[in-house]
Design a protein around this motif. Sequence first.
Motif, PDB file in Angstrom:
ATOM      1  N   ASN A  76      64.662  87.051   6.365  1.00 32.24           N
ATOM      2  CA  ASN A  76      64.663  87.009   4.702  1.00 32.24           C
ATOM      3  C   ASN A  76      63.681  87.891   4.101  1.00 32.24           C
ATOM      4  O   ASN A  76      63.116  88.390   4.118  1.00 32.24           O
ATOM      5  CB  ASN A  76      64.082  85.704   4.545  1.00 32.24           C
ATOM      6  CG  ASN A  76      62.595  85.167   4.182  1.00 32.24           C
ATOM      7  OD1 ASN A  76      61.427  85.267   5.183  1.00 32.24           O
ATOM      8  ND2 ASN A  76      61.956  85.634   2.969  1.00 32.24           N
ATOM      9  N   ILE A  91      73.154  89.727  -8.474  1.00 25.98           N
ATOM     10  CA  ILE A  91      74.180  89.733  -6.913  1.00 25.98           C
ATOM     11  C   ILE A  91      75.111  90.148  -6.471  1.00 25.98           C
ATOM     12  O   ILE A  91      76.312  90.552  -6.849  1.00 25.98           O
ATOM     13  CB  ILE A  91      74.219  88.517  -6.369  1.00 25.98           C
ATOM     14  CG1 ILE A  91      72.324  87.385  -6.605  1.00 25.98           C
ATOM     15  CG2 ILE A  91      74.073  87.882  -4.462  1.00 25.98           C
ATOM     16  CD1 ILE A  91      72.045  86.202  -6.704  1.00 25.98           C
ATOM     17  N   LYS A 127      76.981  89.724  -0.431  1.00 26.67           N
ATOM     18  CA  LYS A 127      77.235  88.833   0.570  1.00 26.67           C
ATOM     19  C   LYS A 127      78.578  88.493   0.698  1.00 26.67           C
ATOM     20  O   LYS A 127      78.802  87.227   1.833  1.00 26.67           O
ATOM     21  CB  LYS A 127      77.892  87.696  -1.534  1.00 26.67           C
ATOM     22  CG  LYS A 127      76.377  88.033  -2.295  1.00 26.67           C
ATOM     23  CD  LYS A 127      78.093  86.272  -3.461  1.00 26.67           C
ATOM     24  CE  LYS A 127      77.959  86.953  -4.618  1.00 26.67           C
ATOM     25  NZ  LYS A 127      78.274  86.441  -5.661  1.00 26.67           N
ATOM     26  N   HIS A 168      71.175  82.539  -0.538  1.00 30.78           N
ATOM     27  CA  HIS A 168      69.867  83.038  -1.291  1.00 30.78           C
ATOM     28  C   HIS A 168      69.566  81.925  -2.147  1.00 30.78           C
ATOM     29  O   HIS A 168      70.507  80.395  -2.210  1.00 30.78           O
ATOM     30  CB  HIS A 168      69.961  84.612  -1.970  1.00 30.78           C
ATOM     31  CG  HIS A 168      71.175  84.276  -3.214  1.00 30.78           C
ATOM     32  ND1 HIS A 168      70.783  83.477  -4.594  1.00 30.78           N
ATOM     33  CD2 HIS A 168      72.428  84.052  -3.172  1.00 30.78           C
ATOM     34  CE1 HIS A 168      71.779  82.889  -5.324  1.00 30.78           C
ATOM     35  NE2 HIS A 168      73.249  83.981  -4.225  1.00 30.78           N
ATOM     36  N   SER A 178      64.455  83.266  -2.374  1.00 34.09           N
ATOM     37  CA  SER A 178      64.677  84.651  -1.194  1.00 34.09           C
ATOM     38  C   SER A 178      65.962  84.269  -0.680  1.00 34.09           C
ATOM     39  O   SER A 178      67.231  83.417  -0.998  1.00 34.09           O
ATOM     40  CB  SER A 178      63.829  83.765  -0.270  1.00 34.09           C
ATOM     41  OG  SER A 178      62.619  83.515  -0.944  1.00 34.09           O
ATOM     42  N   ILE A 179      66.322  85.433  -0.045  1.00 39.99           N
ATOM     43  CA  ILE A 179      68.459  86.119   0.272  1.00 39.99           C
ATOM     44  C   ILE A 179      67.539  85.523   2.188  1.00 39.99           C
ATOM     45  O   ILE A 179      66.305  86.451   2.162  1.00 39.99           O
ATOM     46  CB  ILE A 179      68.070  87.199   0.099  1.00 39.99           C
ATOM     47  CG1 ILE A 179      68.010  87.272  -0.529  1.00 39.99           C
ATOM     48  CG2 ILE A 179      69.493  87.240   0.735  1.00 39.99           C
ATOM     49  CD1 ILE A 179      68.405  88.625  -1.928  1.00 39.99           C
ATOM     50  N   TYR A 180      68.131  85.321   2.116  1.00 38.16           N
ATOM     51  CA  TYR A 180      68.205  85.060   4.222  1.00 38.16           C
ATOM     52  C   TYR A 180      69.416  85.305   4.895  1.00 38.16           C
ATOM     53  O   TYR A 180      70.868  85.030   4.683  1.00 38.16           O
ATOM     54  CB  TYR A 180      68.121  83.081   4.491  1.00 38.16           C
ATOM     55  CG  TYR A 180      67.362  82.364   4.127  1.00 38.16           C
ATOM     56  CD1 TYR A 180      66.398  82.398   4.011  1.00 38.16           C
ATOM     57  CD2 TYR A 180      67.087  82.419   2.629  1.00 38.16           C
ATOM     58  CE1 TYR A 180      64.819  81.393   4.293  1.00 38.16           C
ATOM     59  CE2 TYR A 180      66.641  81.860   1.929  1.00 38.16           C
ATOM     60  CZ  TYR A 180      64.980  81.543   2.869  1.00 38.16           C
ATOM     61  OH  TYR A 180      63.691  80.027   1.529  1.00 38.16           O
TER      62      TYR A 180
END
Lengths: 408, 673
Positions: A333, A348, A353, A361, A383-385
Amino acid sequence: MEMKQIHGKTTALLGWSLQAIEAIDKMNRPYVVVGPPEFKPFADKNGIQFVPWQFDVPIEHSMELYEKLKELDTKVAVPIYEETVEWAGMLNSLLWENPRVFNKSLLLRDKSLMKRRAHLAGLRVGVFEEAFNKEDVAHFLKRMNEALLNMDEENYEPIHVKPFDKAGTVGHRMIKKSEDIEEIDDSEFPLLMESHLEGQEFSCEAFVHNGKVHFLNITEYVKLGHSNFVPASPTLEQWRPQIRETIEQLVKAFEVENGILHPEFFITPNGTIYFGEVAARIPGGHIFEHIERVYGFSPYQGQILCCDPETTDEELKTFFPEEVVSAKGHSGNLMVYPKVKSISKLNIPDELKEHPYFLKHNMFLPATSKVSERVGFGNHYGSIYFFGEDSTEMRKLLEQYEKHDFYL
Amino acid sequence: MNTVIKEKKTTTATRRKTTARKKTTTTKISPLEKKFETALETLNQAKPFAKSLYQTDVYQLANELASTIEGMSVLFKYAHLFDQAGVFLNGDWEDPTKLQPPFVGGSLRLRGIYSILELLSEMRMLAIAKGTYKHESLSSEHASSFLNEVLALNLDLLFPEEQESELEEHLIRAQNLFTYLQQELSCESVAEQMVQEIKRITVQRPIITKRIIELIENSKLLINDEIDSEFAEELAKYSRAIDAPTPLSLEAADQRDYRLKLEQASREELISEAERFAESMNETGLVSPYHAILLRFLNRKYQEIIPSALHLTESGITSFNENIDLIHDIIQLSIYPETKQAIYGLTKLLNRGVLKLETLIPALRQLFELPIHAEVKNGLSNYIGLNGISINGILVAGVVSVIGQPLGIGQGVNPICQSARAISLWAQYDIEKLLKLITTAARDNNIEMTFEGELINSNLLLDGVVTANLQDLDPVSIILVPHLDRIYNEMMKRTLLRGEDGHKWVNREFYGEWIPSGFINVIDPLTLKVTNYPTFVKLFYATHHPDYNEGYKMLYPNPVGIYLTNVHGELLGLHAVSIQRIEKDQHGECRIYFYNPNNDSTQNWGQGIKASVTGFGELEGESSLPFHEFVSRMYAYHYNLYEQGDTYMVEESIVEKVETLAKDSWGKNYEWA
């Protein structure tokens, strides 16, 4: 997961964490949550056994909490946050009538003591000293550079300072010149000063029971406080035997019997491991989520099992999977901090994506556009996973999007 | 960000084209739908206490889906599962029966997570309306009318103006929501809702018409061929009323042009203009700015036509003729496009015949040239427009409105029901006192009153509920309220230690001696418990209900205290209203007609208690309720000790009925002795 009821006595979670509560709730064992009084209505509404407690009072008050927990037939206290580690130590000392448990927990709450202890045990540590005022810091910076034969004040090698008892990077400063020293507020002292360590940084999450390491996770840091992934890349995992050895040394040095250890290390390309610091609590940076995603067990439950002296080896054996090989992939992440003072929109990118590694996210446009100040690495905005098979691709993604401006 | 945003920038006409481009977006929708479905299912599996750990993922994906119309239909597909999964659990949107249409627009316009929750809440409502989700206590009809009202109140989001800059994403989502809702609901029911809303407020004839005008302006967007001609015609009527209701005003390019047209008009044309204006005003209670221009013009050259322009009754015409100079000066000084609404007040003032009170005329004239205190000037500065109206002109227009429409006074959004009620009472029964107070307040920024022989000066007092930020009030309220509020507060303070509710003494001193001296409050001030409730009810019947009070008629309004409750009967707070009259309606049911200063007199108070403003012989500005329903919300009233029937004649069954209503609503917040 369903577990058969094997223990009738109560487990106390020290600190309010929904994740931890959810995990223990699924274990089908009696538990009580000890946390700030403001959570009482919620706990009552949801039938969660709760003891209101403020952990910012002197530890001498622990008798009062002990009495309350005793009434609830508590057998073990499990710390959730840095601030509750010594409380768990004290309560377990009282519950098990073993004062040493508390004293040992204090080692983990004082970075300066911790460093000495590790040093004594023969772990490799940087050069460190305690500072009580700005002069101490200036002196240390100067002497460190003299030792490195670096007389060029403009280009000093940096040193690091941090408070004795704060979690992770809270209060951490890197010092290169006298202006940096001036910025330290007198109230921040005493501080621990350390030489700068080169090498790759990583953390371990060691699940220890009866002094034995039952599961060892290695978390690779891509950028401290910003990005990490689990399990580490093959390049780092190749040193697992050495790392495991160091961890066992650490467990011995700190006389850790039961619980989790979350130390941070630096490793040089030739495999020399330097000890950074260690905590006995749940790590930040979404590490537990990663472990759960790749290994399929709840690390919260793992912690609870390890904290409980009555857990059998058999139980632990069935609970923990095989390290690395059983991982379904890499989970990583990126924690995002706005780089602007005031946020007007989210940015984003579609290619993020659409990337097969992208999981989700949680960034929203905040209701107020002003960006709040940052303390440690605690309050990231979102957070971005990611999840995927190839650690090289994972690292690339984390590095790439670390530079991206998600908030405009 | 992407093409979607650019699409949304366009107006409704081009938006229809988005369906043609569907292909590009559907490829993204289906993986997104899968993710949404999974996230919703994970949330569904979580225990209630842990829902918040998983709600965010659902919101995030909903956010993503809501950026396209196709995504909206995906959200709708799952909307019936939202409650079961716990999408709204532990938040303000949890219980749909507690949501209110007027708040929706505000939430949707917030950045961040609340706007997403609000949007999901509308989707749930749509699922209830469409019957895909059966809610245990919210009917499909209720959900439909909720959504119709939401649409009616937010037409600007449904028909956005052309935007120069890119819209923020939450606004794009809101527009998508409304576009989707409009597809699912009918334009016609929205129009119907709009008409109802406008009618509901206008029938009460408030002095401040800002809200009505906003609604009408918005409704213009709705008038197209798709809606039923009946509603279109209604909306058009209101729209004309605030703009150009006459042939000449319709042709006029602007106010100057209209005035030039009047110069050239024949006498017949002028009379016809006058009559059309008067008719429109009488029908809607709304005044066109051109009406003010006509009146000023007639005032100079054709004073005899003025009665036709005002829709005067016989007594109004008499009053006009007897005071022709005064009226001339009032119009000259105070009737401008900015103060157009005062024309309606002037009509009502003349029709009331109050100018017969001889002391009134010098008191009014005194205001024409009264030196005005700097702070008061400051407070009224909002009313100053471009046409050169003076501060005194604004003050006089305000006074005309208040005397003409005592029940049109409103508290706006301010917590000043007490003061608004006071002004309304004086405007009805003690105009002299009102004018005296206005004069000293405007000139000295001070009001003097006596309480039990001791003088109180408002400018020496500090405490009051309101000191600043009074919004949407008429000029008289702006001037008086801060003073009244402080004085009332001071009087109440002086009774604090008496062991009885201070209103007993304060009301008589504050409002006037005509308030009856008997007083009763259901709450015992020492124990704070509801005490002797049956007595409270019986006494009210014996003193006020025509079947039990030996036929005594109310001479003056009775200022009473009520518990305001919401649609679920839950206590919101204390509120001041006055009972205007008590009479039997056309069906023979005894009703209480009252003045409610909160401008929203048809509020639903729960338990089926919903005040009406029309249909039971209500006068302008009056609300009414069946006798027992009103009693069930009251906590204090005055009564005349010498004019009452016998309390033991009131049937126990009546008391029980009232007591049940009270106990099941506001009574839950109190202990009952």
